[in-house]
Design an enzyme around this catalytic site. Structure first.
Site, PDB file in Angstrom:
ATOM      1  N   SER A   8      51.994  49.820  40.684  1.00 49.07           N
ATOM      2  CA  SER A   8      52.161  49.581  39.315  1.00 49.07           C
ATOM      3  C   SER A   8      51.003  49.872  38.636  1.00 49.07           C
ATOM      4  O   SER A   8      49.938  49.215  38.963  1.00 49.07           O
ATOM      5  CB  SER A   8      52.673  48.042  39.296  1.00 49.07           C
ATOM      6  OG  SER A   8      52.503  47.557  37.704  1.00 49.07           O
ATOM      7  N   HIS A  31      54.613  53.259  39.167  1.00 50.20           N
ATOM      8  CA  HIS A  31      55.351  52.078  38.429  1.00 50.20           C
ATOM      9  C   HIS A  31      54.790  51.950  36.870  1.00 50.20           C
ATOM     10  O   HIS A  31      53.782  51.452  36.860  1.00 50.20           O
ATOM     11  CB  HIS A  31      55.655  50.994  39.424  1.00 50.20           C
ATOM     12  CG  HIS A  31      56.568  50.015  38.743  1.00 50.20           C
ATOM     13  ND1 HIS A  31      58.050  49.909  38.817  1.00 50.20           N
ATOM     14  CD2 HIS A  31      56.375  48.757  38.213  1.00 50.20           C
ATOM     15  CE1 HIS A  31      58.454  49.123  38.337  1.00 50.20           C
ATOM     16  NE2 HIS A  31      57.537  48.256  37.950  1.00 50.20           N
ATOM     17  N   ASP A  33      55.067  49.639  33.732  1.00 55.53           N
ATOM     18  CA  ASP A  33      55.793  48.578  33.121  1.00 55.53           C
ATOM     19  C   ASP A  33      55.877  48.461  31.499  1.00 55.53           C
ATOM     20  O   ASP A  33      54.601  48.079  30.959  1.00 55.53           O
ATOM     21  CB  ASP A  33      55.020  47.241  33.771  1.00 55.53           C
ATOM     22  CG  ASP A  33      55.323  46.951  35.401  1.00 55.53           C
ATOM     23  OD1 ASP A  33      56.531  46.875  35.659  1.00 55.53           O
ATOM     24  OD2 ASP A  33      54.336  47.007  35.847  1.00 55.53           O
ATOM     25  N   MET A  35      56.654  46.530  28.229  1.00 59.35           N
ATOM     26  CA  MET A  35      56.992  45.164  28.027  1.00 59.35           C
ATOM     27  C   MET A  35      56.649  45.173  26.656  1.00 59.35           C
ATOM     28  O   MET A  35      55.745  45.769  25.993  1.00 59.35           O
ATOM     29  CB  MET A  35      55.884  44.297  28.439  1.00 59.35           C
ATOM     30  CG  MET A  35      55.895  44.235  29.949  1.00 59.35           C
ATOM     31  SD  MET A  35      54.669  42.908  30.833  1.00 59.35           S
ATOM     32  CE  MET A  35      54.693  43.345  32.508  1.00 59.35           C
ATOM     33  N   HIS A  64      59.879  50.926  34.247  1.00 55.87           N
ATOM     34  CA  HIS A  64      60.516  49.710  34.216  1.00 55.87           C
ATOM     35  C   HIS A  64      60.543  48.980  33.084  1.00 55.87           C
ATOM     36  O   HIS A  64      59.551  48.486  32.404  1.00 55.87           O
ATOM     37  CB  HIS A  64      59.768  48.841  35.408  1.00 55.87           C
ATOM     38  CG  HIS A  64      60.166  47.173  35.336  1.00 55.87           C
ATOM     39  ND1 HIS A  64      59.479  46.307  36.127  1.00 55.87           N
ATOM     40  CD2 HIS A  64      61.498  46.794  35.070  1.00 55.87           C
ATOM     41  CE1 HIS A  64      60.193  45.296  35.845  1.00 55.87           C
ATOM     42  NE2 HIS A  64      61.572  45.356  35.316  1.00 55.87           N
ATOM     43  N   MET A 135      63.955  41.450  40.975  1.00 59.38           N
ATOM     44  CA  MET A 135      62.667  40.757  40.754  1.00 59.38           C
ATOM     45  C   MET A 135      62.324  39.907  41.714  1.00 59.38           C
ATOM     46  O   MET A 135      62.995  38.810  41.763  1.00 59.38           O
ATOM     47  CB  MET A 135      62.434  40.504  39.125  1.00 59.38           C
ATOM     48  CG  MET A 135      62.577  41.617  38.074  1.00 59.38           C
ATOM     49  SD  MET A 135      61.353  42.998  38.125  1.00 59.38           S
ATOM     50  CE  MET A 135      59.761  41.828  37.900  1.00 59.38           C
ATOM     51  N   ASP A 173      60.008  43.850  43.318  1.00 60.24           N
ATOM     52  CA  ASP A 173      58.961  43.952  42.181  1.00 60.24           C
ATOM     53  C   ASP A 173      58.282  42.673  42.073  1.00 60.24           C
ATOM     54  O   ASP A 173      59.085  41.793  41.425  1.00 60.24           O
ATOM     55  CB  ASP A 173      59.268  44.788  40.914  1.00 60.24           C
ATOM     56  CG  ASP A 173      58.284  45.028  40.120  1.00 60.24           C
ATOM     57  OD1 ASP A 173      57.078  44.751  40.543  1.00 60.24           O
ATOM     58  OD2 ASP A 173      58.446  45.224  38.645  1.00 60.24           O
TER      59      ASP A 173
HETATM   60  C1  DX5 Z   1      55.673  42.187  36.398  1.00 53.81           C
HETATM   61  C2  DX5 Z   1      55.941  43.650  36.677  1.00 53.81           C
HETATM   62  C3  DX5 Z   1      55.389  44.361  37.991  1.00 53.81           C
HETATM   63  C4  DX5 Z   1      53.755  43.850  38.247  1.00 53.81           C
HETATM   64  C5  DX5 Z   1      53.785  43.374  39.717  1.00 53.81           C
HETATM   65  O1  DX5 Z   1      56.579  41.795  35.455  1.00 53.81           O
HETATM   66  O2  DX5 Z   1      57.149  44.056  36.418  1.00 53.81           O
HETATM   67  O3  DX5 Z   1      55.597  45.720  38.241  1.00 53.81           O
HETATM   68  O4  DX5 Z   1      53.008  44.853  37.967  1.00 53.81           O
HETATM   69  O5  DX5 Z   1      52.359  43.330  39.949  1.00 53.81           O
HETATM   70  P1  DX5 Z   1      51.864  42.562  41.364  1.00 53.81           P
HETATM   71  O6  DX5 Z   1      52.279  43.193  42.417  1.00 53.81           O
HETATM   72  O7  DX5 Z   1      50.703  42.459  41.082  1.00 53.81           O
HETATM   73  O8  DX5 Z   1      52.774  41.354  41.438  1.00 53.81           O
HETATM   74 ZN    ZN Z   2      57.819  46.215  37.307  1.00 53.27          ZN
END
Ligand code: DX5
Ligand code: ZN
Length: 220
Positions: A8, A31, A33, A35, A64, A135, A173
């Protein structure tokens, strides 16, 4: 099912994303993310960054979408060249239509469930998806503690997928690390997102090899 690792970039240096992508040549996916500060209490990046990243790396992008109204936005991520686009069950109002649109635009369709969302009500959607994302933290931030309470759901999801008979990948994830990845693999996950465990390491590529070895060593 082969183990796949999807680092990620949330844990990477956002000012140097092309370089950060180049540091993980052994990643199966990157990956990404997305948001929106509404579906989750954090704001990251959107389409322009995905478009730029697409040109900067040949590693396929695993987008994602942690956003409200994924039905409106998901197709554009497929058009921007994402190899996989994942929408959340809790946000999608027309998941079947949106998943079909993602596929028709040439991307893999992913469907994500938050820790408190049961998998059984979505068994009927398995024919519409290429990847189910369970998740293992509440979405929104990297570096959170892995939630063991989600593991029975990973097992249940693997059983539903086996019964369904199709080729649906099972992704986890959140909090995935050298400490937790074997538990996820034993429960049936085959695609592993890791932020801190990869980009927090001195050698991110070596961290990926390490995680892949741990997950691959688990008998399922
Ligand atoms: C959290 C994200 C993840 C995050 C995971 O909401 O969807 O993809 O980047 O990070 P780690 O592996 O550090 O928990
Ligand atoms: Zn993610």
């Amino acid at each position: 099912m082969a183990v796949q690792i999807s680092p990620s970039i949330l844990s990477a240096d956002f000012a140097r994303l092309a370089d950060e992508a180049a540091r993980v040549p052994n990643a199966d996916w990157l990956h990404v993310d997305v948001m929106d500060n509404h579906f989750v209490p954090n704001l990251t990046l959107g389409l322009p960054v995905v478009e730029a990243l697409r040109k900067a790396t040949s590693t396929p992008l695993d987008c994602h979408l942690m956003i409200e109204d994924p039905d409106r936005w998901a197709p554009a991520y497929a058009e921007a060249g994402a190899g996989s686009v994942t929408i959340h069950a809790e946000a999608a109002k027309a998941p079947v239509r949106t998943l079909r649109q993602i596929r028709s635009l040439g991307a893999r369709a992913g469907f994500a469930l938050n820790p408190g969302t049961a998998v059984e009500p979505y068994a009927g959607l398995l024919g519409e998806i290429d990847m189910l994302l369970i998740m293992t933290v509440e979405p929104g931030f990297g570096g959170q503690r892995f939630l063991d309470l989600v593991l029975p759901k990973v097992r249940a999801a693997r059983e539903l997928i086996s019964r369904h008979g199709g080729e649906v990948w099972l992704q986890v994830d959140g909090g995935v690390s050298g400490e937790t990845i074997e538990r996820c693999a034993a429960a049936g996950a085959d695609v592993f997102v890791a932020g801190n465990a990869v980009y927090g390491a001195e050698d991110p590529a070596a961290a990926i090899d390490h995680l892949r070895g741990l997950a691959g060593g688990v008998s399922r």
